[in-house]
Design an enzyme around this catalytic site. Structure first.
Site: not given
Length: 637
Positions: A40, A44, A266, A284, A330, A401, A435
């Site tokens: 990946g 990250a 989301h 967003s 959210r 999301h 999150r």
């Protein structure tokens, strides 16, 4: 196996410093003897690759795309959190920690979340030094804006392109190491399996997506930074290539999976507008700073928004949650949007949308100011819907999301397989049941830049530095198994496309294991998934061959894994008979229809161990102990 989170002792604020001191070090001369694989190259993966190579390790980095610049991190729009407190509005490391724990509905590990808040400020310094063009105030100070779940302004941003700009910074750091010869960049490779030798992760088997060649790669440690699995629902905001395959294959080799049913919905996405769609588009969360969410007060009111007078509009978030208003987290915003649509007050042709209205902000601040803040987002919305948010409200609806679940990791970010480390969205560690917005970028960069360089060194210092190669019999066995699965897929020669079957699975998962869940629906899904899986293996059609670029084959392999993984998701959702975050168990709600946690029975991480095909996974619990915050019924009123 006993789940040992390896959380250091001592006061919360001192744990990470103590742990860094207690970690064993690899001296600079020895670092060049160790090989590390990073799978990946999003935020990250790219940040980890660059940091580890800068330290002197030999790094091989793999990505699906033709360039790391195309990692899905690029899609993040709104911003990245940090506790700099530039606004002087009361922010602190502890407040960021508390907001994150509370936002996750008290289902995350305290020590990991506090460390995330601690290193958040270092991330901003690092990225500014790399040249990331964060927005600035008139006097040159970095600008901040508000995001859901917080009453302070702590979100740093680069218009609506924050993920892209951060990824370009990490990409530059990565390519510096490629140029120096410390990183070997292998693009257009898909990880097919993990190689475990004597109980330790020792490499991976990949498919060259251009030639079809099965390749083996050996190393002293493997780092997975492969993102989330939201595409199990078919329709999500994820890139089409996002998948669960790398994590799932690691799970089947012995890495435990934690909280697989914890999925973020989301609230601010462009609604579904046709059965032909292959993905959804995110708008967003930053738009909720200036956009007001509303629906008509009268169910079934299909008048154009401009014809609905102010006194016939229901600004339901502002009315129900006056302290946070449109900036509730959210999960709260998503659940309330669904509730309004279920009551018949949804807007648009499908009735599955609510309005996000900027007219008040435009009148207050001017169209020029709103364009400066959100211009590229408005342009994106207009290109997709042919409607201009400057002249009429956006229509939005919740969509899948982000995934909070992932491979279980300890405080060192190491899985239950020694030598296999998991970063970013691919692990479960920091977000609990929900999150907070602008925390995904924070976690990815924290893991890659500031955590894995310490913790992987502690692991490597305890193993031999003797060279690793792919001649071991285990590599041949794993490669043969991967090749056999590909040939099995190509030999089916059925009549249904991969997407047809994937769409059927996704709709089932959305209906039964989405925002609202109940035992009856989950049990029906658990009974239905094996039939979809059988249909796939009996009747899917995959054109082309294995010795070429074959996107149908790639998608088939990923959907095969989604079909297996979906069963684990539903099992996990069944096992948690409480509502938490966005995971609304209809049997567990307050008198006001809010999510009702059950801390007595479910204050734990749900962890699953693979026990073989055709057998039920073994269920483990990691108890969550709260010493610094007191779990309470979340209130944003």
């Amino acid at each position: 196996m006993i789940l040992d989170a390896k959380v250091p002792g001592g006061p919360l604020a001192e744990k990470w410093d103590r742990h860094r001191f207690e970690c064993k070090l690899v001296n600079p001369a020895n670092k060049r003897k160790y090989d590390i694989i990073v799978v990946g190259a999003g935020l990250a993966g790219a940040s980890a690759s660059a940091s580890l190579a800068e330290l002197g390790y030999n790094v091989k980095t793999f990505c699906l795309q033709d360039s790391p610049r195309r990692g899905h991190s690029i899609a993040a729009q709104g911003g990245i959190n940090a506790a700099k407190n530039y606004q002087n509005d009361g922010d602190s490391i502890f407040r960021l920690f508390y907001d994150t724990i509370k936002g996750g509905d008290f289902r995350a590990r305290e020590a990991n979340v506090y460390r995330l808040a601690q290193v958040s400020n270092n991330i901003i310094d690092q990225c500014v030094a790399q040249g990331v063009p964060f927005a600035r105030e008139y006097g040159g100070q970095l600008a901040n804006r508000s995001f859901g779940g917080a009453q302070v302004s702590r979100t740093f941003y680069a218009r609506g392109q924050t993920g892209q700009q951060l990824l370009l910074g990490a990409y530059a750091a990565l390519m510096r190491q490629v140029r120096k010869g410390k990183v070997t960049m292998l693009s257009r490779r898909e990880m097919l399996d993990l190689v475990v030798i004597d109980g330790q992760a020792r490499g991976i088997v990949t498919r060259n997506m251009l030639t079809g060649a099965i390749e083996s790669h050996a190393a002293h440690a493997v780092v997975l930074a492969t993102g989330g699995y939201g595409n199990v629902y078919f329709l999500s905001t994820n890139a089409m290539g996002s998948n669960v395959t790398a994590a799932w294959r690691a799970y089947k080799r012995g890495a435990y999976f934690a909280n697989p049913s914890f999925v973020q919905i989301h609230p601010t996405c462009i609604p579904v507008h046709g059965t032909y769609q292959s993905k959804l588009t995110l708008m967003s969360e930053s738009l909720r700073n200036d956009g007001r969410v509303w629906v008509p007060k009268k169910p079934g009111d299909k008048r154009p928004p401009a014809e609905i007078p102010e006194n016939e509009r229901d600004y339901y978030l502002e009315n129900k949650y006056p302290s946070f208003g449109n900036l509730v987290p959210r999960d709260v915003a998503s659940r309330n949007a669904k509730e309004q649509c279920d009551q018949g007050k949804g807007v648009g042709s499908t009735g599955l949308a609510v309005y996000l209205d900027f007219s008040e902000a435009i009148n207050r601040d001017s169209a020029a100011v709103i364009t400066q803040k959100y211009g590229n987002l408005f342009h994106m919305y207009e290109k997709i819907t042919a409607a201009n948010p400057m002249h009429e409200p956006m229509m939005i609806f919740p969509a899948v999301h982000y995934t909070m679940g992932g491979l279980w990791v300890d405080y060192n970010l190491m899985s239950t397989i020694p030598g296999l480390f998991v970063l970013g969205e691919a692990n479960f560690s920091d977000h609990g049941a929900n999150r907070l917005g602008a925390s995904a970028l924070m976690q990815g960069l924290a893991d890659g830049y500031f955590i894995i360089p310490y913790t992987i060194g502690n692991y490597l210092a305890n193993i031999s530095s003797s060279p690793q190669d792919a001649s071991h019999q285990a590599f041949k066995q794993v490669a043969d198994e991967a090749g056999a699965k590909i040939h099995k897929l190509l030999a089916i020669n059925g009549k249904k496309t991969v997407d047809e079957i994937h769409r059927e699975l996704g709709l089932l998962m959305w209906d039964s294991c989405g925002m609202a869940r109940n035992e009856n629906g989950l049990r029906k899904a658990l009974a239905r998934i094996p039939a979809i899986k059988e249909e796939f293996w009996q009747n899917v059609t995959i054109p082309g061959s294995a010795q070429e670029l074959n996107q149908s084959l790639e998608r088939a392999g990923r959907v095969a894994d989604f079909l297996e993984f979906a069963e684990l998701m539903v099992l996990d959702a069944l096992s948690r008979k409480e509502s938490c975050g966005c995971h609304f168990r209809e049997e567990s709600q307050t008198e006001e229809n809010e999510a009702k946690r059950d801390d007595e029975n479910y204050a734990h991480v749900s962890v699953w161990e693979y026990t073989g095909d055709g057998t039920s996974p073994e269920f483990h619990k990691e108890p969550l102990v709260f010493e610094n915050v007191q779990p309470s019924q979340r209130s944003y009123k």
